[in-house]
Scaffold this motif. Structure first.
Motif, PDB file in Angstrom:
ATOM      1  N   UNK A 169       2.475   1.663  -3.324  1.00 25.67           N
ATOM      2  CA  UNK A 169       1.519   2.189  -4.299  1.00 25.67           C
ATOM      3  C   UNK A 169       1.334   3.689  -4.129  1.00 25.67           C
ATOM      4  N   UNK A 170       1.293   4.128  -2.863  1.00 22.24           N
ATOM      5  CA  UNK A 170       1.135   5.548  -2.591  1.00 22.24           C
ATOM      6  C   UNK A 170       2.297   6.346  -3.162  1.00 22.24           C
ATOM      7  N   UNK A 173       4.297   5.343  -5.498  1.00 23.98           N
ATOM      8  CA  UNK A 173       4.335   5.107  -6.930  1.00 23.98           C
ATOM      9  C   UNK A 173       3.422   6.072  -7.672  1.00 23.98           C
ATOM     10  N   UNK A 183       0.848  -1.202   0.000  1.00 30.59           N
ATOM     11  CA  UNK A 183       0.000   0.000   0.000  1.00 30.59           C
ATOM     12  C   UNK A 183       0.876   1.242   0.000  1.00 30.59           C
TER      13      UNK A 183
END
Lengths: 265, 315
Positions: free
Chosen positions: A105-106, A108, A102
């Protein structure tokens, strides 16, 4: 075969040029020569001079440093931290994976331009902010890649065998799984290097990176834009330097991928 | 279900991004109150302004204050733009530049990538294939902003075909506004189109190797029908799953290209906010940028099930 040689040749040339700048440049890169300003390329100034009469060829040689530094930082930090990050997520799975991915992803989803703007707000404009931004931007890229490689490798028979023989987790990760990821990571590394050079150039162009009078390819283009009509060479050659170096790294990545049999997305 | 799940993930990531930026900016040295009142201000006045801005509260409270404001559409006020301008208003006024620019660039890059990629894949190893590969490798190595500088100089200034920069308001001159976005969009589309071409080519090659293509050829369909109706449709499913990150990069590139062409978009707004240390505007601008990217990603994610019915049940 010829393409393969060409890619490495380009890259070697640009790196050699940049490194040679530590010992020698045709002219002192910051030396101004007002009567000789905006001179077209000639035998005296191979790539012409800018609006202060500074030798563009010398400045391109010096300007390679921030670009290559950005690439090196992005790859070293992104590869090291990102690989550990992704390995932990992909090997241990469970809630750790959920939390780590998570976060990745943040990170990214913040493109390196936004990351750099944030870094500049915190640290002020300069090379340091750019290095922080490109490094941070690469961590999630390597983390996601490593995790996906780990997810498939950890289920393979040879890992099961290693576990049955009583190998510790650490040994399985570093001795058995990671070496099998190396070729894919290497290909990503050269792509990341190229992307970091592009990012550094864009950010320097925006005035966030290298500060005057120091030279960087992006910064030179920013300055040249205002007198591009009078001296198009000043707006052409630094960009050419960026494009050739990036092309070299992209070719290297492609060749490595072909040779090592890595499937690229 | 599929859409709800994607939406949830998107909101969670957005929250994370906002918390990250907020934390980073919180620890920034410098005092907004000092920026507003100037260095001559009395300590009492400073304290008053700090209290008004909520700066004397703990970080978590400040973040909550900011976040609840965002939910009501209130992003705070800019510290530098003529006082009274709300961040939301500044950000919203930049969107009619950035969104059409990005959309046009996406359109152009696909217009370039799909035919070229499909053509290259239809004769792998052929002369056209290697030409397309070389061109795309070169194209993706060229920085968009450099291309922009050259395009302004040679296409806009010397040939005078298109405006060299700046942009009239949409309402005042819609044609002129669209025209001034054309060159930036093309410049932005070229490097991304080059990468997308490679993606399309790889996907097409894979699709053309499938059994159903042999069947289609076997039943005597024309090569055109095989490529356009059978292979391309399947290839586009693969393309749409990997194109997301390219579109994010495109949006990031748009922020830079706006600067090249002096377009009053989101990128220029955030950049000036950063250079002037206008923190509410930085925070709001980065949030808007991230939200735009997430929205784009969400839009893309939600097209998969439309393109590929197999995904609808799963995920």
């Amino acid at each position: 075969m010829r393409g393969r040689l060409k890619g490495c040749f380009l890259l070697g040339l640009m790196v050699l040029l940049t490194v040679s700048g530590f010992f020698f440049t045709p002219y002192p890169p910051n030396e101004m020569d007002i009567p000789g300003r905006l001179e077209a390329p000639s035998s005296r100034h191979w790539l012409g001079t800018d609006n202060y009469g500074r030798d563009i060829f010398s400045r391109i040689i010096i300007g390679g440093r921030p670009a290559l530094a950005a690439g090196a930082f992005a790859v070293c930090i992104g590869l090291t931290l990102g690989t550990l990050w992704g390995a932990a997520a992909g090997y241990y799975r469970g809630w750790l994976e959920e939390v780590l991915m998570r976060m990745a992803d943040g990170l990214y989803s913040l493109p390196s331009v936004l990351m750099a703007l944030l870094a500049v707000t915190l640290l002020g404009p300069g090379q340091a902010s750019i290095l922080v931004a490109v490094s941070l931007a690469n961590i999630p890229i390597f983390a996601r890649l490593t995790r996906s490689l780990f997810l498939s490798l950890r289920e393979r028979e040879f890992i099961l065998a290693a576990r049955a023989m009583g190998s510790t987790n650490r040994r399985i990760i570093f001795r058995h799984i990671l070496p099998n990821c190396l070729s894919t990571l290497l290909v990503q590394a050269s792509t990341s290097f190229a992307a970091a050079i592009l990012a550094e150039a864009s950010l320097s162009y925006l005035g966030l990176g290298t500060q005057p009078p120091a030279a960087s390819w992006g910064r030179m283009l920013k300055e040249a834009q205002s007198f591009a009509g009078l001296a198009p060479w000043a707006a052409i050659f630094p960009g050419l330097a960026i494009a050739l170096t990036v092309l070299g790294f992209n070719r290297l990545g492609d060749n490595l991928g072909d040779r090592l049999g890595v499937k690229k997305e | 279900m599929y859409w709800l799940k994607k939406l949830g993930a998107m909101l969670a990531t957005l929250l994370l991004v906002s918390a990250l930026t907020f934390t980073a900016l919180y620890f920034l040295p410098g005092d907004p109150a000092l920026l507003i009142l100037g260095t001559e201000a009395e300590p009492g006045e400073l304290a008053l302004v700090r209290a008004q801005l909520g700066l004397d509260k703990p970080m978590a409270v400040q973040y909550w204050h900011w976040l609840s404001g965002v939910l009501r559409g209130d992003f705070g006020r800019s510290l530098t733009f003529s006082r009274g301008y709300s961040v939301a208003r500044l950000v919203v006024s930049a969107l009619p530049v950035t969104i059409p620019l990005a959309a046009a660039a996406i359109f152009f890059s696909l217009l370039l990538a799909i035919p070229l990629g499909a053509l290259a894949a239809s004769r792998p190893g052929g002369r056209l294939d290697s030409l397309v590969l070389t061109l795309s490798q070169t194209g993706l190595s060229i920085p968009a902003f450099w291309l922009g500088i050259l395009a302004i100089q040679f296409i806009a200034v010397e040939l005078g075909w298109l405006p060299p920069g700046g942009m009239p308001k949409w309402r005042a001159d819609p044609g002129g506004a669209a025209l001034s976005l054309l060159l930036p969009a093309l410049v932005l589309a070229l490097p991304r189109g080059a990468i997308l071409t490679r993606i399309v080519r790889a996907a097409m090659q894979e699709a053309l190797g499938q059994d159903y293509i042999r069947t289609a050829r076997g039943k005597g369909l024309s090569e055109w029908t095989v490529i356009s109706r059978h292979a391309l449709k399947n290839a586009l499913v693969t393309v749409s799953t990997v194109a997301g990150i390219q579109l994010i990069q495109l949006l990031a590139g748009a922020l830079v290209v706006e600067q090249v062409f002096s377009l009053p978009g989101l990128g220029r707004l955030i950049l000036s906010a950063v250079l002037l240390r206008d923190l509410p505007l930085v925070q709001g601008g980065i949030f808007a940028g991230a939200a735009l990217i997430m929205a784009l990603n969400f839009l893309l994610d939600s097209t998969y099930p439309l393109i590929d019915p197999r995904i609808r049940g799963v995920a």
